[in-house]
Design a protein around this motif. Structure first.
Motif, PDB file in Angstrom:
ATOM      1  N   ILE A 270      -6.126   3.076  52.652  1.00  0.00           N
ATOM      2  CA  ILE A 270      -4.985   3.123  53.607  1.00  0.00           C
ATOM      3  C   ILE A 270      -3.581   3.318  52.602  1.00  0.00           C
ATOM      4  O   ILE A 270      -2.590   3.944  53.066  1.00  0.00           O
ATOM      5  CB  ILE A 270      -4.767   1.813  54.143  1.00  0.00           C
ATOM      6  N   ILE A 271      -3.691   3.084  51.202  1.00  0.00           N
ATOM      7  CA  ILE A 271      -2.709   3.127  50.498  1.00  0.00           C
ATOM      8  C   ILE A 271      -2.310   4.783  50.343  1.00  0.00           C
ATOM      9  O   ILE A 271      -1.306   4.973  50.258  1.00  0.00           O
ATOM     10  CB  ILE A 271      -2.966   2.500  48.953  1.00  0.00           C
ATOM     11  N   GLN A 272      -3.271   5.435  50.307  1.00  0.00           N
ATOM     12  CA  GLN A 272      -3.188   6.992  50.381  1.00  0.00           C
ATOM     13  C   GLN A 272      -2.154   7.546  51.477  1.00  0.00           C
ATOM     14  O   GLN A 272      -1.857   8.768  51.596  1.00  0.00           O
ATOM     15  CB  GLN A 272      -4.555   7.766  50.235  1.00  0.00           C
ATOM     16  N   GLY A 273      -1.885   6.643  52.509  1.00  0.00           N
ATOM     17  CA  GLY A 273      -0.969   7.131  53.511  1.00  0.00           C
ATOM     18  C   GLY A 273      -1.854   7.784  54.589  1.00  0.00           C
ATOM     19  O   GLY A 273      -1.177   8.744  55.144  1.00  0.00           O
TER      20      GLY A 273
ATOM     21  N   PRO B  51       2.424   0.040  52.270  1.00  0.00           N
ATOM     22  CA  PRO B  51       3.521  -0.773  51.547  1.00  0.00           C
ATOM     23  C   PRO B  51       4.699   0.034  51.331  1.00  0.00           C
ATOM     24  O   PRO B  51       6.009  -0.457  51.291  1.00  0.00           O
ATOM     25  CB  PRO B  51       3.092  -1.550  50.185  1.00  0.00           C
ATOM     26  N   PRO B  55       4.126   7.321  51.351  1.00  0.00           N
ATOM     27  CA  PRO B  55       3.121   6.782  50.565  1.00  0.00           C
ATOM     28  C   PRO B  55       2.710   7.364  49.336  1.00  0.00           C
ATOM     29  O   PRO B  55       3.174   8.327  48.829  1.00  0.00           O
ATOM     30  CB  PRO B  55       1.909   6.991  51.413  1.00  0.00           C
ATOM     31  N   ALA B  56       2.266   6.341  48.247  1.00  0.00           N
ATOM     32  CA  ALA B  56       2.151   6.619  46.994  1.00  0.00           C
ATOM     33  C   ALA B  56       1.301   8.036  46.912  1.00  0.00           C
ATOM     34  O   ALA B  56       0.305   8.088  47.362  1.00  0.00           O
ATOM     35  CB  ALA B  56       1.492   5.720  46.092  1.00  0.00           C
ATOM     36  N   GLU B  58       2.362  11.100  47.707  1.00  0.00           N
ATOM     37  CA  GLU B  58       3.009  12.174  48.574  1.00  0.00           C
ATOM     38  C   GLU B  58       4.426  12.399  48.234  1.00  0.00           C
ATOM     39  O   GLU B  58       5.423  11.415  48.013  1.00  0.00           O
ATOM     40  CB  GLU B  58       2.847  11.772  50.013  1.00  0.00           C
TER      41      GLU B  58
END
Lengths: 608, 196
Positions: A270-273, B51, B55-56, B58
């Protein structure tokens, strides 16, 4: 082409309330403009009715196949098996089973109930009951039907594509409904079909809402509207506001499937967006909970009228009924989370959703008690529409009570996704709407088609419907309480369900009885259409406007726009001796001056 | 035999008809508003589930290009406002033409924006951030296209009314309400997706 100055010479400057000329159209002359691409709301109503009945039969057959598999797991399906699943020895394959319950739900909700209750009776009743010559946008009305027709074709195509139709359950939850779970085109066609049928529904809703606002006959205040119109109007408001939400969910799902976006695909991290599968559930149920009221509100409104008509009394607590229905509409927006108690949402949120869900029982109880009070000490006429209306009250009461267990978090966690849920929602939105549709068809058939249906057959149809229907959905609660999940394919595989198998078989037999009883209706419908006794103008002796005009209704509905004096159920007035009903557009014999009601004016209430 | 059921013509009839159409359009915009609201809701849910945003890993979206788009769609709205106030047909036609041109330019700018992001390697499947970008802007643009067609129809009708020497100009009320609505939706989208 301006006709300035021409109008006042027309002699139309009297009580004719509305002169919006969008909705007035000349008599159609060709076959195509009269029966196919018609802009006449009465013809469009019939088109919706036939389309809806076709899909009702289709969805009904699917239900029979599902019940066969549950009652007799793995045995060859009679008749259909030989044609459809030869390679499987005539037995239903697992994928087809999933596909069948998915499409049964989808078809019944979007392609049977919606066109029958909203498409057919919304179209037929609204203009006639408010005293208008047509819907305010007749062409939009026609487009609405043809959009529905296109959606029907898209949905139907899904049955014939390689890989089969959608098989995710009608809720289409990702990740199952993304290309990971459903690589075939069936699922994409499903999403597209829902989107197009939603567009059709919105066109209808815009039309209905605007028509009721703008085209009520002079004197027809909001609190003189028949409750049928109230039900349909509130339904349309919910439709206009919440069908777009499922539209957005469908669009995003299509994008995920066709263009590779990741709205609903969680991916590895999920951290990957990446996307969120639960997001779909939010969007689905923000629409989905108002949707159950969209389906039931027209039936509520219709039976509120019918109970009054056949108890020969004014509806008890008219305004309380209206406000209850409106309150339910508002609350229906705030409770969608009760479908998602088990998704791990914050306990604070789920408590809020539970509280609002429990609150809905207040207006529902007011509505229910008003029905009982309406028939209390009435002079009950057990005509076929009345029998079916009483049936709605009965099954809706049962469904409402079982809903309490599902709205409550503690019991819901146990009962979630069991057959208890299936039994509950079939009582409330399937059985109640099913019976409500028949009540409406039996009631308005004489005005729609100019013929009477055969009374004895309709009563036999009622008893052969209500008994198996109550048994089968009631027993579903028991197997659900016994622990049977929804959507299980082969019940013989679960040892803990073995002792319930005789009950399962009896449910299935009951379903087959229910299914066969519908042939009585089909025969009655088509026989009466061809050979039925000619209907009188007002066979039920009631006062709403559609019964005060000739049968068949001319294409312009009202030769003169009526002037409305009374509410919709002026029955058994003590100051009338010759008959027990008063038409809405008849001046009352003794004006109740003491009530201090203003005289109806010749000016339109709606205009300006 | 057939009773007189012809519509009333003239000013009063026309006003009642136009009012009915406006009510209908407002109801429809309620529907459309709910569509865009639920898209923004979807964006909020996705954004709340990580968070940091973007997002990290991108790359943030460009801001200058969508800002130009914003100016263009606002210019279309303003032109349309002046077209509605114009007393002479010639003046109205030039304002209408300007509105249609700005709206078309908005679509071109959006196409250019997609092309820039896409050719930078940020295709829809790269993640939730770019899914939101492509999905929301594409659905908005899909609603601007019929708006442009509607503006051109309005232009054509005004031109025909002028050639016919009519004294009354066709109403712009409906197309204006629709266009202003889409402009507002875009401004909200610009702030939410590109700035916030």
């Amino acid at each position: 082409m301006e006709h300035a100055g021409h109008g006042d010479a027309h002699g139309h400057d009297d009580a004719h309330g509305h002169d919006d000329d969008d909705h007035i159209h000349p008599e159609p002359t060709t076959f195509l403009s009269k029966y196919v691409f018609s802009v006449d709301h009465k013809v469009i109503a019939k088109q919706f009715l036939f389309a809806g009945l076709f899909w009702l039969a289709w969805g009904g057959v699917m239900a029979m196949v599902i019940r066969w598999q549950l009652g007799y797991p793995g045995r060859p399906v009679p008749v259909l098996g030989e044609f459809l699943w030869q390679e499987n020895g005539g037995a239903l394959p697992a994928y087809s089973y999933s596909s069948f319950f998915t499409m049964h739900g989808t078809i019944m909700i979007f392609f049977a109930i919606t066109p029958i209750m909203i498409g057919a009776f919304g179209n037929f009743c609204i203009p006639l009951m408010i005293g208008a010559r047509d819907m305010i946008f007749p062409k939009l009305n026609m487009y609405s039907f043809w959009a529905f027709f296109i959606a029907s074709i898209i949905m139907m195509t899904g049955f014939f594509v390689p890989g089969g139709h959608a098989a995710t359950g009608w809720t289409a939850y990702p990740t199952l409904s993304t290309t990971i779970g459903q690589p075939g085109h069936g699922m994409s066609l499903w999403a597209l079909g829902i989107f197009v049928s939603g567009a059709s529904t919105i066109m209808g809703a815009v039309n209905y809402i605007t028509t009721v606002i703008r085209l009520r006959a002079p004197g027809m205040g909001y609190f003189k509207l028949p409750l049928t119109v109230w039900g349909l109007w509130l339904t349309s408001i919910l439709n206009a506001l919440f069908v777009p939400v499922i539209g957005s969910a469908g669009l995003l799902l299509l994008m995920d499937r066709l263009f590779g976006t990741t709205f609903f695909i969680a991916g590895s991290s999920i951290i990957q967006g990446q996307g969120d599968p639960i997001l779909f559930q939010h969007l689905f149920w923000i629409f989905g909970h108002p949707e159950v009221y969209i389906l039931i509100l027209p039936a509520w409104g219709i039976i509120s009228d019918l109970l009054a008509f056949f108890a020969r009394k004014p509806a008890y607590g008219y305004k309380a009924t209206v406000f209850s229905m409106a309150a339910i509409c508002v609350l229906s927006v705030l409770v969608y989370g009760h479908h998602m108690f088990t998704t791990g949402m914050s306990p604070l949120l789920s408590q809020g959703f539970m509280t609002f869900t429990m609150l809905i029982s207040v207006p529902s109880a007011i509505l229910f008690l008003n029905w009982l009070a309406t028939i209390w000490k009435g002079s009950l006429h057990f005509t076929s529409p009345m029998l079916f209306s009483l049936g709605v009250v009965f099954v809706f009461g049962l469904g409402g009570l079982t809903g309490m267990y599902l709205g409550n978090i503690t019991t819901d966690i146990y009962l979630h996704d069991t057959y208890f849920v299936v039994g509950h929602f079939h009582f409330t939105m399937a059985a109640a709407v099913f019976l409500g549709s028949f009540a409406s068809i039996y009631f308005w058939f004489p005005k729609m088609f100019g013929k009477m249906m055969i009374t004895s057959l309709s009563k036999v149809h009622f008893w052969l419907t209500i008994v198996p229907l109550t048994y089968l959905f009631g027993a579903m609660h028991i197997v659900g309480y016994g622990g049977m999940s929804r959507r299980l394919f082969d019940l013989s595989r679960y040892e803990f369900l073995w002792h319930l198998q005789p009950l399962q078989t009896s449910i299935s037999i009951s379903a087959f009885l229910l299914g066969s009883a519908q042939f009585i209706f089909v025969f009655n419908f088509f026989y009466s259409l061809a050979y039925g006794k000619k209907a009188a103008q007002n066979p039920w002796a009631v006062g709403t406007l559609e019964w005060q005009i000739p049968t068949p209704v001319p294409h312009y509905n009202f030769a003169e726009i009526p002037l409305v004096y009374n509410g919709p159920h002026e029955m058994s007035r003590p100051d009338m001796t010759d008959r027990d009903w008063l038409a809405q557009d008849e001046p009352p014999p003794s004006t109740p001056a003491k009530r201090g009601e203003p005289e109806p004016t010749a000016e339109p209430v709606a205009a300006e | 035999m057939t009773p007189d059921v012809a519509p009333r013509r003239g000013r009063k009839g026309r006003r009642a008809r136009d009012m009915g159409r406006i009510v209908g359009l407002v109801v429809f915009l309620g529907s459309l508003g709910m569509l865009f609201l639920s898209l923004l809701f979807a964006y909020a849910i996705l954004r709340a589930s990580v968070p940091v945003w973007p997002p990290a890993g991108e790359e943030p979206l460009p801001v200058a290009q969508p800002f130009v788009s914003t100016l263009l769609i606002l210019a279309a709205s303003v032109s349309l406002h002046f077209a509605g106030r114009a007393k002479e047909m010639a003046k109205r036609m030039s304002w209408l033409g300007a509105a249609a041109a700005c709206a078309t330019a908005f679509l071109v700018a959006q196409g250019f924006l997609w092309w820039t992001v896409w050719s930078g390697g940020w295709v829809p499947s790269t993640g939730g951030y770019h899914s939101v970008f492509y999905g929301l802007t594409a659905i908005h643009a899909a609603h601007v296209v019929p708006g442009v067609v509607w503006l051109l129809v309005g232009l054509l009708r005004t031109w025909r009314a002028r050639s016919a020497g009519a004294s009354k100009m066709p109403s712009l009320a409906l197309v204006s309400i629709y266009s202003h609505f889409l402009a507002v939706v875009w401004v909200v989208m610009f702030v939410a997706v590109f700035l916030a």
